[in-house]
Design a protein around this motif. Structure first.
Motif, PDB file in Angstrom:
ATOM      1  N   THR A   1       0.866  -1.257   0.217  1.00  0.00           N
ATOM      2  CA  THR A   1       0.170   0.009  -0.007  1.00  0.00           C
ATOM      3  C   THR A   1       0.996   1.100   0.044  1.00  0.00           C
ATOM      4  N   GLN A   2       0.732   2.101  -1.023  1.00  0.00           N
ATOM      5  CA  GLN A   2       1.611   3.348  -0.909  1.00  0.00           C
ATOM      6  C   GLN A   2       0.986   4.227   0.072  1.00  0.00           C
ATOM      7  N   LYS A   3       2.133   4.833   0.572  1.00  0.00           N
ATOM      8  CA  LYS A   3       1.677   5.837   1.699  1.00  0.00           C
ATOM      9  C   LYS A   3       1.372   7.211   1.353  1.00  0.00           C
ATOM     10  N   ASN A   4       0.340   7.657   1.458  1.00  0.00           N
ATOM     11  CA  ASN A   4      -0.166   9.026   0.948  1.00  0.00           C
ATOM     12  C   ASN A   4      -1.418   9.347   2.002  1.00  0.00           C
ATOM     13  N   LYS A   5      -1.853  10.579   1.752  1.00  0.00           N
ATOM     14  CA  LYS A   5      -3.012  10.946   2.488  1.00  0.00           C
ATOM     15  C   LYS A   5      -4.171  10.077   2.317  1.00  0.00           C
ATOM     16  N   ALA A   6      -4.684   9.711   0.995  1.00  0.00           N
ATOM     17  CA  ALA A   6      -5.536   8.964   0.790  1.00  0.00           C
ATOM     18  C   ALA A   6      -5.645   7.602   1.189  1.00  0.00           C
ATOM     19  N   THR A   7      -4.341   6.992   1.757  1.00  0.00           N
ATOM     20  CA  THR A   7      -4.284   5.515   2.196  1.00  0.00           C
ATOM     21  C   THR A   7      -4.180   5.693   3.707  1.00  0.00           C
ATOM     22  N   ALA A   8      -4.050   6.833   4.255  1.00  0.00           N
ATOM     23  CA  ALA A   8      -3.887   7.072   5.777  1.00  0.00           C
ATOM     24  C   ALA A   8      -4.844   6.043   6.412  1.00  0.00           C
ATOM     25  N   TYR A   9      -6.164   6.335   6.257  1.00  0.00           N
ATOM     26  CA  TYR A   9      -7.300   5.780   7.054  1.00  0.00           C
ATOM     27  C   TYR A   9      -7.145   4.401   6.953  1.00  0.00           C
ATOM     28  N   HIS A  10      -6.960   3.862   5.630  1.00  0.00           N
ATOM     29  CA  HIS A  10      -6.826   2.268   5.486  1.00  0.00           C
ATOM     30  C   HIS A  10      -5.395   1.592   6.330  1.00  0.00           C
ATOM     31  N   LEU A  11      -4.407   2.388   6.341  1.00  0.00           N
ATOM     32  CA  LEU A  11      -3.098   1.882   6.887  1.00  0.00           C
ATOM     33  C   LEU A  11      -3.458   1.802   8.479  1.00  0.00           C
ATOM     34  N   GLY A  12      -3.870   2.982   8.699  1.00  0.00           N
ATOM     35  CA  GLY A  12      -4.098   3.223  10.265  1.00  0.00           C
ATOM     36  C   GLY A  12      -4.958   1.894  10.781  1.00  0.00           C
ATOM     37  N   THR A  13      -6.044   1.471  10.057  1.00  0.00           N
ATOM     38  CA  THR A  13      -6.814   0.586  10.535  1.00  0.00           C
ATOM     39  C   THR A  13      -6.028  -0.836  10.413  1.00  0.00           C
ATOM     40  N   LEU A  14      -5.368  -0.995   9.168  1.00  0.00           N
ATOM     41  CA  LEU A  14      -4.302  -2.172   9.272  1.00  0.00           C
ATOM     42  C   LEU A  14      -3.264  -2.204  10.188  1.00  0.00           C
ATOM     43  N   LYS A  15      -2.762  -1.097  10.791  1.00  0.00           N
ATOM     44  CA  LYS A  15      -1.822  -1.384  11.884  1.00  0.00           C
ATOM     45  C   LYS A  15      -2.402  -1.569  13.192  1.00  0.00           C
ATOM     46  N   ALA A  16      -3.716  -0.966  13.308  1.00  0.00           N
ATOM     47  CA  ALA A  16      -4.466  -1.403  14.512  1.00  0.00           C
ATOM     48  C   ALA A  16      -5.002  -2.935  14.710  1.00  0.00           C
ATOM     49  N   LYS A  17      -5.196  -3.397  13.400  1.00  0.00           N
ATOM     50  CA  LYS A  17      -5.657  -4.966  13.450  1.00  0.00           C
ATOM     51  C   LYS A  17      -4.186  -5.677  13.798  1.00  0.00           C
ATOM     52  N   LEU A  18      -3.162  -5.233  13.110  1.00  0.00           N
ATOM     53  CA  LEU A  18      -1.721  -5.981  13.441  1.00  0.00           C
ATOM     54  C   LEU A  18      -1.370  -5.888  14.657  1.00  0.00           C
ATOM     55  N   ALA A  19      -1.617  -4.861  15.486  1.00  0.00           N
ATOM     56  CA  ALA A  19      -1.239  -4.576  16.995  1.00  0.00           C
ATOM     57  C   ALA A  19      -2.277  -5.571  17.882  1.00  0.00           C
ATOM     58  N   LYS A  20      -3.327  -5.817  17.328  1.00  0.00           N
ATOM     59  CA  LYS A  20      -4.300  -6.557  18.207  1.00  0.00           C
ATOM     60  C   LYS A  20      -3.892  -8.200  17.971  1.00  0.00           C
ATOM     61  N   LEU A  21      -3.539  -8.500  16.721  1.00  0.00           N
ATOM     62  CA  LEU A  21      -3.189  -9.679  16.545  1.00  0.00           C
ATOM     63  C   LEU A  21      -1.940 -10.088  17.150  1.00  0.00           C
ATOM     64  N   LYS A  22      -0.823  -9.050  17.358  1.00  0.00           N
ATOM     65  CA  LYS A  22       0.309  -9.473  17.957  1.00  0.00           C
ATOM     66  C   LYS A  22       0.297  -9.709  19.441  1.00  0.00           C
ATOM     67  N   ARG A  23      -0.921  -8.752  19.876  1.00  0.00           N
ATOM     68  CA  ARG A  23      -1.067  -9.027  21.467  1.00  0.00           C
ATOM     69  C   ARG A  23      -1.682 -10.815  21.847  1.00  0.00           C
ATOM     70  N   GLU A  24      -2.545 -10.869  20.860  1.00  0.00           N
ATOM     71  CA  GLU A  24      -3.241 -12.221  20.899  1.00  0.00           C
ATOM     72  C   GLU A  24      -2.138 -13.313  20.946  1.00  0.00           C
TER      73      GLU A  24
END
Length: 367
Positions: A18-41
């Motif tokens: 995913t390219q990092k830009n203003k348009a993808t910031a929301y999507h990347l934020g969601t992915l990072k949150a998902k990732l953090a939850k999985l790693k905690r699990e």
């Protein structure tokens, strides 16, 4: 059925493409949150069964704990045996087939426990083998020594940092200045006292929605990243100082050594020849942030042989008394202090007074 590990890989792959830009910031934020939850699990041990080796701890000795991390061939064991052999009473204690504690380092009157953490770079973040137990111990360290081969320091440094980051250990960082408070209603209220260049209201909403949080107050007091924000929501990160110990400097030139000195938080050494151990131990002391306080019994000279060693941010007269004996405060009247924490010597102070390194203290009991 895909495992947690598979899901983590999928998200990491999607983030990478995913390219990092203003348009993808929301999507990347969601992915990072998902990732953090999985790693905690992944890092949270299963509740049932408890199996062998679960929930062990290492008995703490001394005022601080230094964890050594490094690849097998970097000279870690040589360094540990030389340090503990030269500066300490060696004590080998086994704990749950994990590793040994090679010694207790005696330095400036302080007893410092040294731990070898071998499994930390062997897929520990993926919960493999004894990784979880190693990480549990690593998180209790006051300081981490990353022992690196000076011939390939940056490659090893990146691998180890990535492993530690993934399990919630933040090296040489302060906790982000973000105030986060969940509410029952009222939606998301976001404020900031500084300009934000990495995160905006939409990204904050995307992360919070992934955590199923509909109402919260969020106040940014630093130019935070999405990762900083997730760290604060997760609330289980530990912030540990680290020293990069660059070993085998006997194999490089003086010019190369000059370059090595430019790496932040680094101390170049030769474990084999015991070169530069003084600087390493001074750096250790500085990063552990300890202070030595000397006791002065009434009518006698100060005892400089056995200081009371305290954390700099927990060095009040009350904490000094508790470190000597729990019962002292019950009979405490005042203290006389000589040293840099007072304006004149001696100065009469109360239990709240904060002591500084090498202060001398005499406790007066109630009449």
């Amino acid at each position: 059925m895909s495992t947690t590990y598979d899901k983590i890989k999928e998200i990491e792959t999607e983030m990478a493409r995913t390219q990092k830009n203003k348009a993808t910031a929301y999507h990347l934020g969601t992915l990072k949150a998902k990732l953090a939850k999985l790693k905690r699990e992944l890092m949270t041990p299963a509740k049932s069964g408890g199996g062998p080796g679960e929930g062990f701890d290492v008995a703490g000795t001394g005022v601080a704990r230094v964890g050594f991390v490094g690849f097998p061939s970097v000279g870690k064991s040589t360094l540990m045996s030389k340090l503990t052999g030269t500066f300490s009473e060696v004590s080998e204690i086994e704990f749950t087939t994990l590793t040994t504690i090679p010694g207790v380092l005696q330095y400036r009157g302080a007893k410092i426990q040294i731990l070898d953490l071998p499994g930390i770079i062997e897929g520990a973040k993926d919960g493999k083998g004894r990784g979880r137990q190693v990480i549990a111990v690593a998180r209790t360290c006051s300081l981490i020594f990353l022992v690196l081969d000076v011939l390939k320091p940056l490659t090893h440094k990146a691998v180890i940092e990535r492993e530690l980051e993934a399990v919630g250990i933040r090296l040489n960082k302060e906790p982000p200045k973000i105030v986060f408070r969940k509410k029952d209603k009222g939606g998301i209220n976001m404020t900031s006292t500084v300009p934000l260049t990495n995160i905006d209201q939409d990204v904050v909403r995307s992360v919070l929605s992934e955590y199923r949080i509909a109402s919260a107050d969020v106040s940014f007091r630093c130019d935070a990243t999405v990762d900083d924000f997730i760290d604060v929501i997760e609330g289980n990160r530990v912030y540990i100082p680290a020293v990069y110990v660059l070993n085998k400097i006997d194999q490089i030139s003086i010019e190369e050594l000059d370059l090595v000195y430019k790496i932040p938080h680094a101390v170049p050494i030769s474990a084999h020849h015991e070169w530069n151990f003084d600087e390493l131990l001074e750096k250790m002391w500085e990063y552990l942030n300890l202070v030595r306080i000397y006791t002065k019994p009434k009518g006698q000279l100060p005892d400089y042989s056995a200081p009371v060693v305290l954390k700099r941010d927990r060095a009040s007269v009350a904490e000094f008394c508790d470190a000597i004996h729990r019962g002292i405060l019950k009979e405490f009247s005042h203290a006389l202090v000589w040293g840099s924490s007072v304006k004149h010597n001696p100065q009469k102070v109360g239990r709240e007074h904060v002591l500084l390194d090498e202060d001398v203290v005499s406790i007066a009991k109630k009449k």
